[in-house]
Scaffold this active site. Sequence first.
Site, PDB file in Angstrom:
ATOM      1  N   GLY A   1      62.768  78.270  38.911  1.00 17.45           N
ATOM      2  CA  GLY A   1      63.329  79.304  38.056  1.00 17.45           C
ATOM      3  C   GLY A   1      63.728  78.786  36.687  1.00 17.45           C
ATOM      4  O   GLY A   1      63.070  77.928  36.096  1.00 17.45           O
ATOM      5  N   SER A   2      64.862  79.265  36.184  1.00 13.82           N
ATOM      6  CA  SER A   2      65.252  78.999  34.794  1.00 13.82           C
ATOM      7  C   SER A   2      65.579  77.537  34.512  1.00 13.82           C
ATOM      8  O   SER A   2      65.602  77.124  33.353  1.00 13.82           O
ATOM      9  CB  SER A   2      66.448  79.868  34.416  1.00 13.82           C
ATOM     10  OG  SER A   2      66.099  81.240  34.440  1.00 13.82           O
ATOM     11  N   THR A   3      65.855  76.734  35.547  1.00 15.38           N
ATOM     12  CA  THR A   3      66.123  75.318  35.301  1.00 15.38           C
ATOM     13  C   THR A   3      64.878  74.587  34.796  1.00 15.38           C
ATOM     14  O   THR A   3      64.973  73.457  34.318  1.00 15.38           O
ATOM     15  CB  THR A   3      66.626  74.627  36.581  1.00 15.38           C
ATOM     16  OG1 THR A   3      65.715  74.884  37.655  1.00 15.38           O
ATOM     17  CG2 THR A   3      68.012  75.133  36.948  1.00 15.38           C
TER      18      THR A   3
ATOM     19  N   SER B   1      69.097  82.775  28.854  1.00 13.22           N
ATOM     20  CA  SER B   1      68.062  82.620  29.884  1.00 13.22           C
ATOM     21  C   SER B   1      67.053  83.752  29.826  1.00 13.22           C
ATOM     22  O   SER B   1      66.774  84.432  30.822  1.00 13.22           O
ATOM     23  CB  SER B   1      68.701  82.555  31.277  1.00 13.22           C
ATOM     24  OG  SER B   1      67.831  81.930  32.192  1.00 13.22           O
TER      25      SER B   1
END
Length: 601
Positions: free
Chosen positions: A317-319, A373
Amino acid sequence: MGRSTKSSRPGAGRQRRRVVPLEPVPAGRMRSVFALLCVGIVGLMGRMAWLQVFQASELEARARSVQTQRTQPLGTRRPIVDRTGRLVALDEERYRLWLHPRYFNLPGDVPTLIRPPADVAARLAPLLTLTEAEILQRIGDRPSGIKLIEGLDPETASTIRSAGISGVDLESYPYRVYPQGDLFANVVGFLNQDREPQAGLEQSRHDELQRHEQARSLRRGADGTPLPDNLDAGVFFGDDLRLQLTLDARLQAVAAKALAAQIKTWKAQKGVAIVMDVTNGELLALASVPTYDPNSYWSFPAGRFREWSVQDLYEPGSTFKPINLALALQENAIQTTGRVQDSGSVTIGGWPINNHDRRANGLIDFATVLQVSSNVGMVQAMRKLPSSTYWDWLSRLGLDARPDTDLPGAVAGQLKTKEQFTTQPIEPATASFGQGFSLTPLKLVQLHALLANGGRLVSPHITRGLRAGDALAPPGSRQGKPLLKPEVTRTVMAWMESVVEKGSGKGVRTPGYRIGGKTGTAQKALNGVYVPGALICSFVATLPVDDPRYVVLVVVDEPQGDNAYGSTVALPVAKSIIDGLLVIEKIPPSTARTPASAQPG
């Protein structure tokens, strides 16, 4: 006249002795006797010759088997210690207690007296955890070879031995003990009852953990005195090597405690916390929840013996967004001062893509893309990078390859084929915000270390090798394959710092220290299908930004609740770990910097 006088004397007849006349022995008989004696002597000489010439080696071997005591190796193993020398695993001497009722005799008894089992049971019960009735039940009516109990400690064994009871034998054997309990179980593993390694480093480093031992053959004289001959060189050699880990028990305890509390609060399935030294790839902490106690592994389900952070795949995901921006910067597809239009939603190949909050953020720079994000902003940024080049970079980073690590069981990630990636526009679009491919938490830590250390891909590892005595191995040197330009990574680190200063990472701020971070809340996929309502929440932090040294990653699988996000579930764990890391590593406050609001872009 003289003759008659002599015969008339009383008793004269009784004094007369019979004289046996000597007769000559026949020559034939003498020859027979002589021949018989010669045959006997020749036979003895022949027998001696046969024994000394033809049967010498066999007789010598039989004699040596009687005179020689041969002992087999016990199979002891080397200890495992953490990076500061704290014991993580070691062999202790334990004892089995055997009973032979046919020889039961107490001190002071007549040697020929055989005591009933009840007398011996009464003597042993106060020294053991068994009652007299239990001891008698185990003896039954068997005359010998009864294993009463095992796992006795040396102190108890010494007490039993000093009791001097005949028919009671103690057998020593090595027993693997894990003093830290469940703290390192996920990486160290355990030995089963047969001392066979079943998981972790005990299994993957089995050969290195076995001590150098040989079978010993010791000759003894008739009185039992050892004879110092016929000994192989090094037969009594014993090393004191220890396997040293890079993990720190203090930081591991901090991470495990904080993670376990958060898993319980959010009723999550599992979680992991990893701390890596970005300069050399050493892991300072690798805590996994739920775990197990290797001292009583049989009490836990077998599924806990796997370290899922190196064996289970998930979509980051966003990481993963900071890594994507670094790739675009590296290829000059975007500029540090560039901006993208975030309309809140975008359609790619007929598929709608929305921001997590469905909010349009307008024209924003890349620092803001990370702060809010923005999925749409990431799609717009990565569309400027040719999909073929994008896939090449993902492959070059090793997403589809097994990481170069000493962690047992590490697996490769999953990446779509290049044809799929380049012919289906939705693939690079979803990859831009960290979905559509999968990796392990360990791989994500490695990639964030790449951003932190100036663009070098280091190998994550948890061991420093074997050391002798009390000596400890020093930290590894700077290493790694250069992939990204240092100026590219510095730019991305500044953007990640703005996430902590202004965005979803505010909860990890620490006065006096510059910290970069990124939250992630991704849908959970199972067999290629997203599970409704199932999320994976994560947070990654790098510190200190002015001289990056450590990456902290926390991943929590399937937390329950309406407010489950990376910032609410994973970030508090990372904050606790960072607070402990600053103290344990004695990290000085950061140097002065330009405020995040004045950063380019």
